[in-house]
Enzyme design. Structure first.
Site, PDB file in Angstrom:
ATOM      1  N   ASP A  67      -3.630   0.834 -14.589  1.00  0.00           N
ATOM      2  CA  ASP A  67      -4.935   0.243 -14.289  1.00  0.00           C
ATOM      3  C   ASP A  67      -6.045   1.284 -14.434  1.00  0.00           C
ATOM      4  O   ASP A  67      -5.775   2.474 -14.629  1.00  0.00           O
ATOM      5  CB  ASP A  67      -4.936  -0.379 -12.887  1.00  0.00           C
ATOM      6  CG  ASP A  67      -4.188   0.459 -11.849  1.00  0.00           C
ATOM      7  OD1 ASP A  67      -4.027   1.674 -12.069  1.00  0.00           O
ATOM      8  OD2 ASP A  67      -3.761  -0.083 -10.823  1.00  0.00           O
ATOM      9  N   ASP A 136      -2.481  -4.400   1.241  1.00  0.00           N
ATOM     10  CA  ASP A 136      -2.606  -5.859   1.134  1.00  0.00           C
ATOM     11  C   ASP A 136      -1.581  -6.457   0.165  1.00  0.00           C
ATOM     12  O   ASP A 136      -1.660  -7.619  -0.190  1.00  0.00           O
ATOM     13  CB  ASP A 136      -4.030  -6.244   0.707  1.00  0.00           C
ATOM     14  CG  ASP A 136      -4.396  -5.749  -0.689  1.00  0.00           C
ATOM     15  OD1 ASP A 136      -3.545  -5.131  -1.373  1.00  0.00           O
ATOM     16  OD2 ASP A 136      -5.551  -5.985  -1.119  1.00  0.00           O
ATOM     17  N   HIS A 138      -0.941  -5.525  -3.019  1.00  0.00           N
ATOM     18  CA  HIS A 138      -1.182  -5.480  -4.469  1.00  0.00           C
ATOM     19  C   HIS A 138      -0.223  -4.505  -5.145  1.00  0.00           C
ATOM     20  O   HIS A 138       0.179  -3.505  -4.547  1.00  0.00           O
ATOM     21  CB  HIS A 138      -2.647  -5.141  -4.802  1.00  0.00           C
ATOM     22  CG  HIS A 138      -3.088  -3.749  -4.481  1.00  0.00           C
ATOM     23  ND1 HIS A 138      -4.170  -3.473  -3.673  1.00  0.00           N
ATOM     24  CD2 HIS A 138      -2.626  -2.529  -4.873  1.00  0.00           C
ATOM     25  CE1 HIS A 138      -4.338  -2.169  -3.587  1.00  0.00           C
ATOM     26  NE2 HIS A 138      -3.413  -1.568  -4.304  1.00  0.00           N
ATOM     27  N   GLU A 143      -4.570  -8.071  -6.949  1.00  0.00           N
ATOM     28  CA  GLU A 143      -4.868  -8.329  -5.544  1.00  0.00           C
ATOM     29  C   GLU A 143      -4.315  -9.697  -5.117  1.00  0.00           C
ATOM     30  O   GLU A 143      -3.927 -10.509  -5.973  1.00  0.00           O
ATOM     31  CB  GLU A 143      -6.396  -8.289  -5.342  1.00  0.00           C
ATOM     32  CG  GLU A 143      -7.038  -6.930  -5.616  1.00  0.00           C
ATOM     33  CD  GLU A 143      -6.799  -5.898  -4.490  1.00  0.00           C
ATOM     34  OE1 GLU A 143      -5.790  -5.994  -3.774  1.00  0.00           O
ATOM     35  OE2 GLU A 143      -7.649  -4.991  -4.356  1.00  0.00           O
TER      36      GLU A 143
HETATM   37  C1  F6R Z   1      -2.727   2.755  -8.820  1.00  0.00           C
HETATM   38  C2  F6R Z   1      -2.147   1.474  -8.466  1.00  0.00           C
HETATM   39  C3  F6R Z   1      -2.213   0.970  -7.068  1.00  0.00           C
HETATM   40  C4  F6R Z   1      -1.633   1.939  -6.056  1.00  0.00           C
HETATM   41  C5  F6R Z   1      -1.735   1.347  -4.657  1.00  0.00           C
HETATM   42  C6  F6R Z   1      -1.182   2.287  -3.595  1.00  0.00           C
HETATM   43  O1  F6R Z   1      -2.531   2.986 -10.203  1.00  0.00           O
HETATM   44  O2  F6R Z   1      -1.642   0.826  -9.308  1.00  0.00           O
HETATM   45  O3  F6R Z   1      -1.484  -0.238  -6.988  1.00  0.00           O
HETATM   46  O4  F6R Z   1      -0.301   2.204  -6.380  1.00  0.00           O
HETATM   47  O5  F6R Z   1      -3.077   1.078  -4.366  1.00  0.00           O
HETATM   48  O6  F6R Z   1      -1.954   3.425  -3.561  1.00  0.00           O
HETATM   49  P1  F6R Z   1      -1.484   4.726  -2.804  1.00  0.00           P
HETATM   50  O7  F6R Z   1      -0.242   5.189  -3.479  1.00  0.00           O
HETATM   51  O8  F6R Z   1      -2.609   5.699  -2.958  1.00  0.00           O
HETATM   52  O9  F6R Z   1      -1.240   4.315  -1.387  1.00  0.00           O
END
Ligand code: F6R
Length: 261
Positions: A67, A136, A138, A143
């Site tokens: 992403d 949440d 995702h 989301e």
């Molecule tokens: C980032 C991504 C997000 C993160 C998620 C958890 O490329 O795809 O889905 O993996 O927001 O983030 P952290 O690991 O920082 O808790």
């Protein structure tokens, strides 16, 4: 779905690095699926250690990130293309021209998303995709409410995700871009193998839904229950709401050697 409740970051780093290093040993031109965020960082550091120790090479590999924020300037340190370079790809011998990410600066966003899907397909698809999970639920930036059949597209981040990611933007949730481009849930489901990493109590509800909840767009990660090759790599805090945690521990303790990465 395999659930590994580890002793903590060191074990997560070893198991995650094994997955990537054994893959490129077997298949030097493997296609890696990379995530940003905090969760994969210990794994990336261990991969770099093994590369610096001469134990692994990524010279033939290529990579696709999950992403990207929309609108961050090309040199912004939180642009995910720059983040993944700093955290992993500039520290190993992968060819930087074979590291790809969605173009968050594209003028024609639908065309850029379609081009990203085409590039993944042209590379032969992702062999191993590492994933984090949001509080949440995702995965990538799909989301709650995301179509379970979604492809790479623009999404609006939830207020919760912007608050969670404010730590990367000087603590200011308003500075976190509101929009992102993200691989869709169906895009992620086409990767041949998935490795989801989560640590800490804040992730325990999302992990509970992911592993033991009903499949629902409200907890997008639950789509992984339909994937035949998923490993969920967590610590005991993230596992704290799992009903079958004893079973997962027993299963991993008695896992046959030939089944390890
Ligand atoms: C980032 C991504 C997000 C993160 C998620 C958890 O490329 O795809 O889905 O993996 O927001 O983030 P952290 O690991 O920082 O808790």
């Amino acid at each position: 779905m395999e659930v590994i409740i580890t002793s903590g970051p060191d074990e997560i780093a070893q198991i995650g690095a094994d997955a990537f290093c054994h893959l490129v040993d077997r298949k030097p031109d493997a296609v890696l699926g990379l995530a940003t965020g905090s969760s994969p960082l210990t794994i990336y550091d261990e991969i770099v250690r093994r590369y610096e120790g001469g134990k692994v090479s990524f010279a033939g590999a290529s990579a696709f990130t999950l992403d990207e924020y929309v609108g961050l300037s090309a040199d912004h340190p939180q642009r995910y293309r720059n983040v993944i370079a700093a955290e992993l790809t500039d520290r190993i011998d992968i060819d930087p021209t074979r590291v790809h990410g969605p173009d968050g600066l594209a003028e024609d966003i639908p065309a850029a998303c379609a081009a990203y899907e085409a590039a993944i397909a042209e590379a032969g698809g992702v062999d191993l995709q590492i994933l984090g999970i949001g509080t949440d639920g995702h995965i990538a930036f799909n989301e709650p409410g995301s179509s379970l059949a979604s492809r790479t597209r623009i999404k609006t981040l939830t207020a919760q995700t912007r608050v969670d990611n404010a730590r990367f933007f000087g603590g200011d949730a308003e500075a976190v871009p509101q929009h992102c481009l993200t691989q869709g849930l169906a895009t992620i489901m086409e990767a041949r193998q998935l490795l989801l990493v989560a640590t800490g109590r804040a992730k325990s509800e999302a992990i509970h839904h992911l592993v033991e909840g009903a499949v629902s767009a409200m907890w997008p990660g639950t789509i992984l229950q339909h994937h035949p090759q998923v490993t969920v790599l967590i610590d005991s805090a993230a596992a704290s709401r799992l009903a079958l945690s004893d079973y997962y521990r027993e299963t991993y303790a008695s896992k046959p050697a030939w089944q390890h990465f």
